[in-house]
Design a protein around this motif. Structure first.
Motif, short mmCIF file in Angstrom:
data_model
loop_
_atom_site.label_atom_id
_atom_site.label_comp_id
_atom_site.label_asym_id
_atom_site.label_seq_id
_atom_site.Cartn_x
_atom_site.Cartn_y
_atom_site.Cartn_z
N UNK A 1 0.77 -1.09 -0.01
CA UNK A 1 0.00 0.00 0.15
C UNK A 1 0.61 1.30 0.20
N UNK A 2 0.62 2.09 -0.98
CA UNK A 2 1.46 3.40 -0.91
C UNK A 2 1.01 4.50 0.11
N UNK A 3 1.69 5.37 0.26
CA UNK A 3 1.31 6.47 1.26
C UNK A 3 0.20 7.15 0.98
N UNK A 4 -0.30 7.19 -0.21
CA UNK A 4 -1.55 8.01 -0.60
C UNK A 4 -2.74 7.29 0.05
N UNK A 5 -2.47 5.81 -0.31
CA UNK A 5 -3.71 4.86 0.20
C UNK A 5 -3.71 4.84 1.56
N UNK A 6 -2.42 4.71 2.32
CA UNK A 6 -2.29 4.62 3.60
C UNK A 6 -3.20 5.76 4.43
N UNK A 7 -2.83 7.06 3.74
CA UNK A 7 -3.35 8.32 4.42
C UNK A 7 -4.80 8.31 4.26
N UNK A 8 -5.27 7.84 3.07
CA UNK A 8 -6.74 7.84 2.96
C UNK A 8 -7.37 7.06 3.95
N UNK A 9 -6.73 5.73 4.15
CA UNK A 9 -7.42 4.66 5.01
C UNK A 9 -7.51 5.29 6.62
N UNK A 10 -6.32 5.90 6.78
CA UNK A 10 -6.02 6.54 8.17
C UNK A 10 -7.00 7.73 8.30
N UNK A 11 -7.35 8.48 7.36
CA UNK A 11 -8.41 9.47 7.59
C UNK A 11 -9.82 8.82 7.80
N UNK A 12 -10.07 7.72 7.28
CA UNK A 12 -11.51 6.86 7.85
C UNK A 12 -11.23 6.47 9.15
N UNK A 13 -10.09 5.91 9.57
CA UNK A 13 -9.87 5.54 10.96
C UNK A 13 -10.09 6.58 11.82
N UNK A 14 -9.24 7.93 11.67
CA UNK A 14 -9.47 8.96 12.37
C UNK A 14 -10.95 9.55 12.74
N UNK A 15 -11.91 9.36 11.59
CA UNK A 15 -13.02 9.81 11.46
C UNK A 15 -13.70 8.66 12.56
N UNK A 16 -13.50 7.59 12.45
CA UNK A 16 -14.24 6.52 13.34
C UNK A 16 -13.70 6.65 14.91
N UNK A 17 -12.57 7.20 15.07
CA UNK A 17 -12.18 7.37 16.51
C UNK A 17 -12.38 8.88 16.93
N UNK A 18 -12.88 9.42 16.17
CA UNK A 18 -13.10 10.97 16.57
C UNK A 18 -12.06 11.58 16.92
N UNK A 19 -10.78 11.47 16.22
CA UNK A 19 -9.54 11.95 16.61
C UNK A 19 -9.45 13.15 15.62
N UNK A 20 -9.71 14.57 16.28
CA UNK A 20 -9.97 15.80 15.35
C UNK A 20 -8.55 16.25 14.88
N UNK A 21 -7.43 16.09 15.83
CA UNK A 21 -6.23 16.58 15.46
C UNK A 21 -5.59 15.70 14.25
N UNK A 22 -5.73 14.42 14.33
CA UNK A 22 -5.26 13.42 13.19
C UNK A 22 -6.05 13.58 12.02
N UNK A 23 -7.24 13.70 12.22
CA UNK A 23 -8.27 13.82 10.93
C UNK A 23 -7.85 15.11 10.23
N UNK A 24 -7.70 16.24 10.86
CA UNK A 24 -7.65 17.64 10.28
C UNK A 24 -6.21 17.42 9.70
N UNK A 25 -5.06 16.87 10.26
CA UNK A 25 -3.89 16.78 9.75
C UNK A 25 -3.91 16.02 8.48
N UNK A 26 -4.40 14.69 8.54
CA UNK A 26 -4.27 14.14 7.39
C UNK A 26 -4.99 14.29 6.22
N UNK A 27 -6.26 15.16 6.49
CA UNK A 27 -7.12 15.88 5.39
C UNK A 27 -5.99 16.87 4.74
N UNK A 28 -5.11 17.48 5.62
CA UNK A 28 -4.55 18.42 4.86
C UNK A 28 -3.36 17.91 4.11
N UNK A 29 -2.74 16.87 4.61
CA UNK A 29 -1.78 16.21 3.71
C UNK A 29 -2.39 15.52 2.37
#
Length: 149
Positions: A1-29
């Motif tokens: 899995x490349x970084x782009x896909x990993x970031x996309x998956x981690x955005x979903x995980x951050x949404x589920x975990x309600x981790x606002x900092x991680x979600x905002x950061x990864x969306x920016x990336x």
């Protein structure tokens, strides 16, 4: 899995975990990744090397912004920047310690046959390529000056 896909998956995980900092950061990336993918000549692709460079740039900008906020007495804003930097750094290769950097640079200096400050360009060319992603350019430059000076 490349970084782009990993970031996309981690955005979903951050949404589920309600981790606002991680979600905002990864969306920016991801926004920067998408801009790089759609840039003229990119052919809608983004290599992991290019993605790492983007993330390193974002980390550097975040640290610089945090330093400015600290100088201006805005610890709250500096803290927010550093929290985002920490999220991005989790995706980057481990940085070399000062000792490890010095050892690697001494090897490069020996290989290139550099003896004085005049040879700094030669050493920096090799060091920048070999240590890309493992140390900041500023740190490499300062250590090379020290070793050749």
């Amino acid at each position: 899995m490349d970084l782009f896909d990993q970031i996309s998956n981690d955005i979903k995980e951050a949404m589920k975990a309600k981790d606002k900092v991680k979600l905002e950061t990864l969306r920016n990336v991801k926004k920067f990744f998408l801009e790089a993918k759609t840039a003229p000549g990119a052919n809608d692709t983004l290599t992991d090397d290019a993605a790492l460079k983007i993330m390193q740039k974002l980390v550097k900008q975040g640290k610089d912004s945090a330093a400015v906020y600290e100088q201006q007495g805005r610890a709250d804003l500096a803290e927010a920047e550093l929290a985002q930097v920490k999220v991005i750094e989790a995706y980057l290769p481990k940085q070399l310690s000062a000792e490890e950097l010095e050892v690697r640079l001494k090897e490069i200096i020996a290989r290139t046959g550099a003896t004085s400050g005049k040879d700094m360009g030669k050493v920096m060319g090799v060091a920048s390529k070999e240590l890309a992603g493992l140390a900041e350019g500023r740190a490499i430059s300062a250590k090379v000056k020290e070793l050749l000076g």
